[in-house]
Design a protein around this motif. Structure first.
Motif, mmCIF file in Angstrom:
data_model
loop_
_atom_site.group_PDB
_atom_site.id
_atom_site.type_symbol
_atom_site.label_atom_id
_atom_site.label_comp_id
_atom_site.label_asym_id
_atom_site.label_seq_id
_atom_site.Cartn_x
_atom_site.Cartn_y
_atom_site.Cartn_z
ATOM 1 N N THR A 134 0.831 -1.206 0.000
ATOM 2 C CA THR A 134 0.000 0.000 0.000
ATOM 3 C C THR A 134 0.864 1.254 0.000
ATOM 4 O O THR A 134 1.725 1.424 0.871
ATOM 5 C CB THR A 134 -0.913 0.057 1.243
ATOM 6 N N SER A 135 0.619 2.129 -0.970
ATOM 7 C CA SER A 135 1.310 3.413 -0.979
ATOM 8 C C SER A 135 0.691 4.336 0.058
ATOM 9 O O SER A 135 -0.531 4.407 0.201
ATOM 10 C CB SER A 135 1.216 4.072 -2.361
ATOM 11 N N LEU A 136 1.546 5.039 0.784
ATOM 12 C CA LEU A 136 1.121 5.924 1.863
ATOM 13 C C LEU A 136 1.691 7.313 1.650
ATOM 14 O O LEU A 136 2.839 7.472 1.220
ATOM 15 C CB LEU A 136 1.590 5.361 3.210
ATOM 16 N N LEU A 137 0.882 8.310 1.969
ATOM 17 C CA LEU A 137 1.276 9.707 1.764
ATOM 18 C C LEU A 137 2.176 10.170 2.902
ATOM 19 O O LEU A 137 1.808 10.085 4.073
ATOM 20 C CB LEU A 137 0.031 10.593 1.674
ATOM 21 N N GLY A 138 3.328 10.693 2.551
ATOM 22 C CA GLY A 138 4.259 11.178 3.565
ATOM 23 C C GLY A 138 3.990 12.580 4.035
ATOM 24 O O GLY A 138 4.588 13.029 5.013
ATOM 25 N N TRP A 139 3.096 13.310 3.345
ATOM 26 C CA TRP A 139 2.901 14.730 3.648
ATOM 27 C C TRP A 139 4.265 15.414 3.716
ATOM 28 O O TRP A 139 5.035 15.334 2.777
ATOM 29 C CB TRP A 139 2.070 14.909 4.910
#
Length: 449
Positions: free
Chosen positions: A185-190
């Motif tokens: 799953t790709s996750l947003l690092g902000w």
């Protein structure tokens, strides 16, 4: 009953009108956030709209937004109270791009070229499965408990942790994912993206393309005080440029992320608010200004798009990462990098390795030291686009810890004295998620000889 409705209905309509009146100036920012976040979660991370509404966009007033998902056009349009529609569109290689207001489409002639190395080296240095590693000094039961404690018990939604990955001496020793998330799953690092931007500049510095003390960075600043601002000033958030980083109001950062077509130019237009090198002020506008500075070092936009991947991201095998762009095609270096938790851990390992990767020096040791050196005015909490523990913000964690941090508790922690990289993704920050206790328990499971 009719009499009651005659009283209740006008009151209800009035309340709705008041809510709209109060929030109207913010509506395009609210729908911009809703559309952009939903689009990325759906088309970049492969999630469904209902989970995004329930978990990611469930806070007020964003939770009042409605959505239309077009799977054919790969777009999401959001409205609030039927007003201020905003649309975000997915573009292969560029992620989801929030369209300017009243725009229905945008096209890009070029996308970044990627180099995917499908080698057989075990993770994290390659793409093969990690080795089954056993360290006699690692208390596996204590480590497992430390990781488990970072996640909510059944029925609780306080910590909202989505992923934890722990590397020790370059080996994967623990990982866990929340429901609906996994190693793919790709996750947003902000704002962890800011540290990626710093690494790209570190690579450019090693190659002699840029230097920290160079000034006259933009022709628009020629002839005024801003011409004296150095690359070092920008990397340390110490430029003295005016900026308000407030996500609760209409501010410089919310206007930039949800209203501007070209985010690299927002802080470029700002005046000085204090002396350079002596006015520390955390600014997403500064990082996107740096993205514009990087663009100016190349003859073509294609070279600019390719460089970030070719020289840093793909070079260390972060092949899941997507850097999203603004509507002008520039990387949003402040906020919009997506990757798996394992790939984010690779980024931390690069820094733990003092800039080396599989025998190649990607970043100089001097750049690693520079990244983790406290900036004047930051209370020992900030370096060159990295957060620090130099003055003991986390009292139970070594002072040499430094990290890439993002909104809502995204972290890549680098702890050189313990040879650890710890990644955590979620939707909660302190006090709901206690970083100090989390790291203390992980470190405690790794005994010293």
């Amino acid at each position: 009953m009719r009499k009651i409705w005659k009283i209740v209905l006008p009151v209800f309509v009035l309340l709705i009108a008041v809510v709209i009146y109060i929030n109207y100036p913010r509506l395009n920012i609210i729908t911009g956030f809703a559309a952009k976040n939903a689009c990325s979660c759906i088309f970049e991370a492969g999630r469904d709209l209902e989970s995004v509404k329930a978990l990611d966009n469930n806070f007020s007033p964003v939770n009042q937004a409605s959505y239309k998902v077009d799977t054919q056009k790969m777009s999401v349009t959001s409205r609030i109270f039927g007003l201020k529609p905003r649309t975000a569109v997915y573009h292969r290689g560029l992620g989801c791009v929030l369209l300017p207001e009243k725009s229905s489409e945008i096209s890009f002639a070029i996308i970044p070229e990627r180099t995917i190395d499908n080698n057989s080296i075990p993770y994290p240095y390659g793409n093969a499965p990690p080795k089954d590693s056993v360290f006699l000094n690692v208390d596996t039961s204590a480590l497992q408990m430390a990781v488990e404690n970072a996640f909510d018990r059944e029925g609780s939604i306080m910590q909202q942790t989505r992923a934890v990955v722990v590397l020790y001496k370059g080996h994967l020793i623990a990982e866990k994912y929340g429901e609906g998330f996994n190693a793919e799953t790709s996750l947003l690092g902000w704002s962890m993206t800011k540290s990626i931007t710093s690494a790209v500049l570190g690579r450019m510095e090693k190659q002699g393309r840029v230097s920290l003390d160079q000034n006259n960075l933009f022709e628009e600043w020629a002839g005024d005080e801003r011409s004296k601002i150095t690359l070092n000033d920008l990397l340390q958030m110490n430029s003295g440029l005016e900026w308000v980083e407030d996500y609760e109001t209409i501010s410089d950062v919310t206007r930039m992320l949800f209203q501007e077509k070209d985010m690299t130019r927002v802080q470029l237009r700002k005046p000085m608010a204090g002396p350079r090198s002596n006015t520390w002020n955390y600014s997403s506008g500064t990082t996107n200004l740096l993205s514009g500075f990087i663009r100016n070092q190349f003859d073509t936009h294609q070279e600019y798009l390719d460089y970030w991947y070719k020289e840093v991201i793909d070079k260390i095998g972060m092949h899941s990462m997507t850097l999203e762009t603004d509507a002008a095609g520039n990387y949003v270096g402040s906020s919009y990098a997506w990757a798996t938790a394992r790939d984010w851990a690779k980024f931390g390992q690069l820094y733990l390795n003092r800039g080396k990767w599989n025998g190649e020096v990607i970043l100089s040791e001097s750049w690693i030291n520079y990244s983790a050196t406290p900036v004047e005015g930051s209370n020992g909490e900030y370096g060159a686009h990295f957060w620090l523990n130099a003055w003991g913000k986390y009292p139970n964690v070594p002072g040499d810890l430094y990290s890439a941090n993002g909104f809502q508790g995204q972290h890549v922690f680098i702890i050189p004295s313990k040879e650890l990289v710890v990644v955590r993704f979620g939707l909660a920050e302190y006090p709901d998620f206690d970083v100090d206790s989390f790291l203390k328990n992980i470190i405690g499971a790794v005994r010293e000889f």
